[in-house]
Design a protein around this motif. Sequence first.
Motif, PDB file in Angstrom:
ATOM      1  N   GLN A 174       0.846  -1.187   0.000  1.00 50.41           N
ATOM      2  CA  GLN A 174       0.000   0.000   0.000  1.00 50.41           C
ATOM      3  C   GLN A 174       0.884   1.239   0.000  1.00 50.41           C
ATOM      4  OE1 GLN A 174      -2.262  -1.044   3.527  1.00 50.41           O
ATOM      5  NE2 GLN A 174      -0.978   0.249   4.808  1.00 50.41           N
ATOM      6  N   GLY A 175       1.007   1.879  -1.145  1.00 48.95           N
ATOM      7  CA  GLY A 175       1.713   3.155  -1.240  1.00 48.95           C
ATOM      8  C   GLY A 175       3.153   3.156  -0.766  1.00 48.95           C
ATOM      9  N   GLY A 176       3.943   2.189  -1.193  1.00 48.97           N
ATOM     10  CA  GLY A 176       5.352   2.157  -0.804  1.00 48.97           C
ATOM     11  C   GLY A 176       5.605   1.579   0.574  1.00 48.97           C
ATOM     12  N   LYS A 177       4.593   0.922   1.118  1.00 51.13           N
ATOM     13  CA  LYS A 177       4.735   0.260   2.413  1.00 51.13           C
ATOM     14  C   LYS A 177       4.116  -1.134   2.295  1.00 51.13           C
ATOM     15  CE  LYS A 177       2.628   3.719   4.527  1.00 51.13           C
ATOM     16  NZ  LYS A 177       2.502   4.929   3.790  1.00 51.13           N
ATOM     17  N   LEU A 178       4.627  -2.042   3.114  1.00 52.10           N
ATOM     18  CA  LEU A 178       4.125  -3.412   3.130  1.00 52.10           C
ATOM     19  C   LEU A 178       3.449  -3.661   4.473  1.00 52.10           C
ATOM     20  CD1 LEU A 178       4.086  -6.259   1.777  1.00 52.10           C
ATOM     21  CD2 LEU A 178       6.257  -6.685   2.949  1.00 52.10           C
ATOM     22  N   ASN A 179       2.176  -4.038   4.438  1.00 51.20           N
ATOM     23  CA  ASN A 179       1.419  -4.304   5.656  1.00 51.20           C
ATOM     24  C   ASN A 179       1.657  -5.753   6.066  1.00 51.20           C
ATOM     25  OD1 ASN A 179      -0.393  -4.713   7.701  1.00 51.20           O
ATOM     26  ND2 ASN A 179      -2.165  -3.921   6.590  1.00 51.20           N
ATOM     27  N   LEU A 180       2.481  -5.929   7.089  1.00 49.88           N
ATOM     28  CA  LEU A 180       2.840  -7.274   7.527  1.00 49.88           C
ATOM     29  C   LEU A 180       1.722  -7.976   8.287  1.00 49.88           C
ATOM     30  CD1 LEU A 180       5.635  -8.568   6.916  1.00 49.88           C
ATOM     31  CD2 LEU A 180       5.664  -6.113   6.739  1.00 49.88           C
ATOM     32  N   ARG A 181       0.639  -7.297   8.532  1.00 53.35           N
ATOM     33  CA  ARG A 181      -0.508  -7.939   9.182  1.00 53.35           C
ATOM     34  C   ARG A 181      -1.388  -8.656   8.155  1.00 53.35           C
ATOM     35  NH1 ARG A 181      -0.474  -6.305  14.400  1.00 53.35           N
ATOM     36  NH2 ARG A 181       0.384  -4.264  14.858  1.00 53.35           N
ATOM     37  N   ASP A 182      -1.159  -8.419   6.876  1.00 54.86           N
ATOM     38  CA  ASP A 182      -1.950  -9.026   5.807  1.00 54.86           C
ATOM     39  C   ASP A 182      -1.801 -10.546   5.857  1.00 54.86           C
ATOM     40  OD1 ASP A 182      -2.840 -10.065   3.273  1.00 54.86           O
ATOM     41  OD2 ASP A 182      -2.673  -8.051   2.452  1.00 54.86           O
ATOM     42  N   SER A 183      -2.915 -11.249   5.940  1.00 56.45           N
ATOM     43  CA  SER A 183      -2.885 -12.703   6.091  1.00 56.45           C
ATOM     44  C   SER A 183      -2.271 -13.416   4.889  1.00 56.45           C
ATOM     45  CB  SER A 183      -4.294 -13.238   6.361  1.00 56.45           C
ATOM     46  OG  SER A 183      -5.136 -12.964   5.267  1.00 56.45           O
ATOM     47  N   GLU A 184      -2.254 -12.778   3.730  1.00 58.16           N
ATOM     48  CA  GLU A 184      -1.645 -13.408   2.551  1.00 58.16           C
ATOM     49  C   GLU A 184      -0.129 -13.548   2.692  1.00 58.16           C
ATOM     50  OE1 GLU A 184      -2.952 -12.299  -1.370  1.00 58.16           O
ATOM     51  OE2 GLU A 184      -4.772 -11.410  -0.539  1.00 58.16           O
ATOM     52  N   LEU A 185       0.461 -12.864   3.676  1.00 56.49           N
ATOM     53  CA  LEU A 185       1.911 -12.935   3.866  1.00 56.49           C
ATOM     54  C   LEU A 185       2.315 -14.045   4.837  1.00 56.49           C
ATOM     55  CD1 LEU A 185       2.709  -9.130   4.046  1.00 56.49           C
ATOM     56  CD2 LEU A 185       2.883 -10.653   2.084  1.00 56.49           C
ATOM     57  N   ARG A 186       1.357 -14.780   5.362  1.00 52.10           N
ATOM     58  CA  ARG A 186       1.661 -15.768   6.400  1.00 52.10           C
ATOM     59  C   ARG A 186       2.590 -16.884   5.929  1.00 52.10           C
ATOM     60  NH1 ARG A 186      -3.285 -16.838   4.556  1.00 52.10           N
ATOM     61  NH2 ARG A 186      -3.871 -18.977   4.103  1.00 52.10           N
ATOM     62  N   LYS A 187       2.699 -17.092   4.613  1.00 49.85           N
ATOM     63  CA  LYS A 187       3.584 -18.136   4.089  1.00 49.85           C
ATOM     64  C   LYS A 187       4.625 -17.570   3.125  1.00 49.85           C
ATOM     65  CE  LYS A 187       0.240 -21.853   4.558  1.00 49.85           C
ATOM     66  NZ  LYS A 187      -0.477 -22.932   3.887  1.00 49.85           N
ATOM     67  N   ASP A 188       4.806 -16.258   3.148  1.00 49.90           N
ATOM     68  CA  ASP A 188       5.720 -15.590   2.216  1.00 49.90           C
ATOM     69  C   ASP A 188       7.157 -15.683   2.736  1.00 49.90           C
ATOM     70  OD1 ASP A 188       7.112 -13.847   0.514  1.00 49.90           O
ATOM     71  OD2 ASP A 188       5.387 -12.511   0.314  1.00 49.90           O
ATOM     72  N   GLY A 189       7.982 -16.439   2.078  1.00 51.28           N
ATOM     73  CA  GLY A 189       9.352 -16.676   2.502  1.00 51.28           C
ATOM     74  C   GLY A 189      10.366 -15.641   2.033  1.00 51.28           C
ATOM     75  N   ARG A 190       9.889 -14.562   1.435  1.00 49.56           N
ATOM     76  CA  ARG A 190      10.807 -13.526   0.946  1.00 49.56           C
ATOM     77  C   ARG A 190      11.162 -12.533   2.042  1.00 49.56           C
ATOM     78  NH1 ARG A 190       7.535 -10.887  -3.630  1.00 49.56           N
ATOM     79  NH2 ARG A 190       5.891 -11.357  -2.136  1.00 49.56           N
ATOM     80  N   PRO A 191      12.272 -11.800   1.864  1.00 47.53           N
ATOM     81  CA  PRO A 191      12.575 -10.712   2.803  1.00 47.53           C
ATOM     82  C   PRO A 191      11.580  -9.570   2.599  1.00 47.53           C
ATOM     83  CG  PRO A 191      14.140 -10.714   0.991  1.00 47.53           C
ATOM     84  CD  PRO A 191      13.280 -11.931   0.815  1.00 47.53           C
ATOM     85  N   LEU A 192      11.598  -8.599   3.509  1.00 48.04           N
ATOM     86  CA  LEU A 192      10.700  -7.452   3.377  1.00 48.04           C
ATOM     87  C   LEU A 192      10.900  -6.764   2.033  1.00 48.04           C
ATOM     88  CD1 LEU A 192      11.109  -6.001   6.968  1.00 48.04           C
ATOM     89  CD2 LEU A 192       9.203  -7.364   6.085  1.00 48.04           C
ATOM     90  N   VAL A 193      12.181  -6.529   1.674  1.00 52.57           N
ATOM     91  CA  VAL A 193      12.531  -5.927   0.386  1.00 52.57           C
ATOM     92  C   VAL A 193      13.676  -6.747  -0.207  1.00 52.57           C
ATOM     93  CG1 VAL A 193      13.506  -3.879  -0.737  1.00 52.57           C
ATOM     94  CG2 VAL A 193      11.818  -3.603   1.091  1.00 52.57           C
ATOM     95  N   GLU A 194      13.488  -7.238  -1.419  1.00 60.13           N
ATOM     96  CA  GLU A 194      14.540  -8.009  -2.087  1.00 60.13           C
ATOM     97  C   GLU A 194      15.792  -7.155  -2.217  1.00 60.13           C
ATOM     98  OE1 GLU A 194      14.389 -11.184  -2.933  1.00 60.13           O
ATOM     99  OE2 GLU A 194      12.241 -11.501  -2.658  1.00 60.13           O
TER     100      GLU A 194
END
Length: 166
Positions: free
Chosen positions: A77-97
């Motif tokens: 969302q607008g240059g920020k990543l909402n880490l509370r988003d449930s779709e990220l619960r299995k995302d194995g990437r770093p915050l920013v590549e």
Amino acid sequence: ALTIAALDGGKPRVLLGVGNPLEVLESVALGVDLVETAYPYTVAAQGLAITFPVELDAIMAAAANTPPRAEPGPGQQGGKLNLRDSELRKDGRPLVEGCTCVACQRHTRAYIHHLLNTREMLAEVLLNTHNQHMYLLFFESIRAAIERGALAEFTVAFNASRRAAP
């Protein structure tokens, strides 16, 4: 702008409480030398990681051929990543590549998402560490743009890169 013009040019001009990157760029363009901000901490406290572009050359190159706006990914969302988003619960990437901060080097989006949802203090510590790192890189780019005499161009390019980012 009127106040800054009235200040002694031989002394540093300090602005307290300025927040987001657009306000920082506007302030610097008006002649502010030093900015005090809680923006990285405030964003971290909301469970957000800064993801907007921060490196001068990458921003300037992207502005030369700005692609159409990309579809935002999960939590973006607008240059920020909402880490509370449930779709990220299995995302194995770093915050920013490619980010070199300790949060990105050692932890995943999924892990920080888990920490937030379990109300572990480490979540905010990792997000704050990452956000401070990103903001320091952003200020490095501002200084480099000033040294090149390209602050106005950098500001335009930065705004364009944020509009193109998810």
